[in-house]
Scaffold this motif. Structure first.
Motif, mmCIF file in Angstrom:
data_model
loop_
_atom_site.group_PDB
_atom_site.id
_atom_site.type_symbol
_atom_site.label_atom_id
_atom_site.label_comp_id
_atom_site.label_asym_id
_atom_site.label_seq_id
_atom_site.Cartn_x
_atom_site.Cartn_y
_atom_site.Cartn_z
ATOM 1 N N SER A 54 58.636 31.752 63.901
ATOM 2 C CA SER A 54 57.426 31.154 63.354
ATOM 3 C C SER A 54 57.071 29.983 64.244
ATOM 4 N N GLY A 55 56.086 30.185 65.115
ATOM 5 C CA GLY A 55 55.812 29.165 66.117
ATOM 6 C C GLY A 55 56.995 29.080 67.064
ATOM 7 N N ARG A 56 57.590 27.903 67.142
ATOM 8 C CA ARG A 56 58.768 27.715 67.982
ATOM 9 C C ARG A 56 60.069 27.857 67.210
ATOM 10 N N ALA A 57 59.989 27.958 65.889
ATOM 11 C CA ALA A 57 61.185 28.059 65.059
ATOM 12 C C ALA A 57 61.728 29.483 65.080
ATOM 13 N N ARG A 58 63.044 29.607 65.035
ATOM 14 C CA ARG A 58 63.694 30.912 65.045
ATOM 15 C C ARG A 58 64.598 31.051 63.822
ATOM 16 N N ALA A 59 64.658 32.247 63.276
ATOM 17 C CA ALA A 59 65.685 32.602 62.298
ATOM 18 C C ALA A 59 66.605 33.584 62.998
ATOM 19 N N PHE A 261 80.963 26.379 74.283
ATOM 20 C CA PHE A 261 79.604 25.850 74.404
ATOM 21 C C PHE A 261 79.630 24.579 75.258
ATOM 22 N N PRO A 262 78.761 24.462 76.265
ATOM 23 C CA PRO A 262 78.562 23.164 76.927
ATOM 24 C C PRO A 262 77.666 22.272 76.074
ATOM 25 N N ILE A 263 77.716 20.965 76.326
ATOM 26 C CA ILE A 263 76.976 19.993 75.521
ATOM 27 C C ILE A 263 76.002 19.227 76.412
ATOM 28 N N VAL A 264 74.726 19.258 76.030
ATOM 29 C CA VAL A 264 73.695 18.547 76.779
ATOM 30 C C VAL A 264 73.781 17.060 76.475
ATOM 31 N N PRO A 295 77.723 31.462 75.969
ATOM 32 C CA PRO A 295 77.246 32.127 74.742
ATOM 33 C C PRO A 295 76.291 31.291 73.913
ATOM 34 N N GLY A 296 76.303 29.967 74.098
ATOM 35 C CA GLY A 296 75.427 29.090 73.339
ATOM 36 C C GLY A 296 75.510 27.673 73.876
ATOM 37 N N TYR A 297 74.647 26.808 73.360
ATOM 38 C CA TYR A 297 74.546 25.444 73.869
ATOM 39 C C TYR A 297 74.552 24.450 72.718
ATOM 40 N N ALA A 298 75.075 23.256 72.991
ATOM 41 C CA ALA A 298 75.056 22.175 72.009
ATOM 42 C C ALA A 298 74.217 21.019 72.546
ATOM 43 N N ILE A 299 73.574 20.309 71.623
ATOM 44 C CA ILE A 299 72.791 19.115 71.956
ATOM 45 C C ILE A 299 73.547 17.923 71.395
ATOM 46 N N GLY A 300 74.063 17.082 72.285
ATOM 47 C CA GLY A 300 74.919 15.977 71.872
ATOM 48 C C GLY A 300 74.320 14.616 72.177
ATOM 49 N N GLY A 301 75.092 13.595 71.869
ATOM 50 C CA GLY A 301 74.689 12.229 72.176
ATOM 51 C C GLY A 301 73.702 11.631 71.208
ATOM 52 N N ARG A 320 62.792 22.966 74.041
ATOM 53 C CA ARG A 320 61.802 23.535 74.957
ATOM 54 C C ARG A 320 62.465 24.066 76.230
ATOM 55 N N ALA A 321 63.642 23.570 76.555
ATOM 56 C CA ALA A 321 64.302 23.942 77.808
ATOM 57 C C ALA A 321 65.325 25.059 77.629
ATOM 58 N N LEU A 322 66.110 25.020 76.565
ATOM 59 C CA LEU A 322 67.238 25.933 76.406
ATOM 60 C C LEU A 322 66.779 27.362 76.114
ATOM 61 N N PRO A 323 67.599 28.351 76.469
ATOM 62 C CA PRO A 323 67.213 29.754 76.273
ATOM 63 C C PRO A 323 66.899 30.078 74.809
ATOM 64 N N ASP A 324 65.887 30.897 74.612
ATOM 65 C CA ASP A 324 65.485 31.277 73.256
ATOM 66 C C ASP A 324 66.385 32.349 72.658
ATOM 67 N N ASN A 325 67.189 33.004 73.488
ATOM 68 C CA ASN A 325 68.032 34.092 72.999
ATOM 69 C C ASN A 325 69.489 33.669 72.818
ATOM 70 N N LYS A 326 69.730 32.351 72.766
ATOM 71 C CA LYS A 326 71.080 31.823 72.566
ATOM 72 C C LYS A 326 71.075 30.819 71.408
ATOM 73 N N PRO A 327 72.202 30.682 70.697
ATOM 74 C CA PRO A 327 72.282 29.680 69.618
ATOM 75 C C PRO A 327 72.248 28.259 70.164
ATOM 76 N N ARG A 328 71.767 27.346 69.330
ATOM 77 C CA ARG A 328 71.760 25.916 69.657
ATOM 78 C C ARG A 328 72.429 25.161 68.518
ATOM 79 N N TYR A 329 73.334 24.292 68.886
ATOM 80 C CA TYR A 329 74.090 23.501 67.909
ATOM 81 C C TYR A 329 73.701 22.038 68.077
#
Length: 341
Positions: A54-59, A261-264, A295-301, A320-329
């Motif tokens: 829905s827009g930029r949101a993903r389920a 997962f790496p952490i941004v 397999p996925g990415y984390a947003i830290g800090g 806006r930067a991270l892949p749309d086909n991977k999970p984000r934590y």
């Protein structure tokens, strides 16, 4: 600037593997309830199904591979967005394991455990001897029914303790040394005590997390408080986070069953070519040029006292930067507004 980023055009925003509404490519959707398929060449222990947008949101639904202590069938799928409760030392206080399995009001597909605290007490070697954290928690005895699915585990890397235990830690390129907060303190000024120190290098963090056998594990990152006023420290931490991720990736002994997962990182610097951009570009380079399996990415800090205005700008930039086909934590947050952001 890290050597691999010298050729990056930071006059443009960093992004990769994006779909609509960022461009004209439709994001492939998968119906809810579709069985997972694990790709050994891309993500052998995690399958991410995007169910709707829905827009930029993903389920999305995240499917994870079994760990020791989980039964033969796959564990509970994780429908996101979801809040992940914290079980610092491997359990949720006041909640029985059986309730996490069978009580509809409490049933949870994933909980978090803390690598640093488990390394201090009881020691991850003991957890490993008992067959991993699921077994240590008594999960097999809590799943008597063949119809019940077990929950998943995620462990942090110990990086957050660089902020929460800053007075008890020292960070170098090698890693971070922590003074054990549970050891005896001086009862008089004349008493001398030998400090009980824990050295946590990227390799140590991964070794501890391999012992714990969580389904998702985190790379050790160099974490600085989001309200710190020290540009040079943030620059060092951002570049070091990339270097430490490389060491974590090489040390990971269970890449076929556990998801790293790496952490941004990059503080609150969201400007074009800023620290967040450089960290994101570093992970993009590792995924596309060095062919890391991520397999996925984390947003830290974040969640360290910064304003909500600063918070949402960092989250917005990363999404806006991270892949749309991977999970984000999104790490460390839990207010209802944060879930909406």
């Amino acid at each position: 600037v890290s050597p691999e980023l010298k050729s990056v055009d930071f006059g443009r925003r960093v992004c990769w593997n994006k779909y609509q509404p960022y461009n004209d490519l439709p994001l492939p959707l998968v119906a809810e309830g579709t069985p997972p398929v694990f790709d050994p060449n891309e993500s052998p222990a995690l399958c991410c199904h995007v169910n709707a947008i829905s827009g930029r949101a993903r389920a999305i639904t995240i499917h994870l591979a079994n760990q020791p202590g989980q039964d033969a069938k796959l564990p509970k799928p994780i429908a996101t967005p979801i809040f992940m409760p914290v079980g610092t030392k491997g359990c949720l206080k006041g909640v029985e394991i059986s309730e996490l399995i069978s009580d509809p009001a409490l049933s949870c597909p994933i909980i978090l455990a803390n690598t640093y605290h488990l390394a201090i007490q009881p020691g991850t070697e003991l957890v490993d001897e008992m067959g991993g954290l699921h077994n240590f928690q008594g999960l097999p005895n809590a799943c008597p029914s063949a119809k019940e699915q077990s929950y998943n585990l995620l462990t942090d890397s110990g990086g957050f303790q660089m902020v929460s235990l800053v007075k008890l830690s020292k960070v170098t390129e090698e890693g971070v040394s922590f003074e054990n907060p549970f050891t005896k303190h001086k009862s008089s000024p004349n008493e001398t005590l030998e400090k009980d120190m824990l050295l946590l290098r990227p390799e140590d963090s991964i070794r501890h997390q391999n012992h714990i056998s969580a389904n998702i594990i985190m790379a050790l990152d160099d974490v600085v408080s989001s309200v710190e006023v020290n540009d040079a420290r943030f620059q060092l931490a951002t570049a070091r986070t990339l270097r430490w991720y490389d060491r974590c990736y090489k040390a990971h002994a269970k890449a076929l069953t556990q998801n790293l997962f790496p952490i941004v990182q990059g503080g609150l610097d969201t400007q074009l070519g800023g620290l967040r951009e450089k960290c994101l570009a570093g992970f993009r380079h590792r995924a596309q040029e060095w062919k890391y399996k991520i397999p996925g990415y984390a947003i830290g800090g974040l969640a360290g006292g910064e304003s909500k205005d600063d918070f949402w700008r960092v989250v917005d930039q990363c999404c806006r930067a991270l892949p749309d086909n991977k999970p984000r934590y999104l790490m460390g947050v839990g207010y209802p507004l944060d879930l909406v952001v």
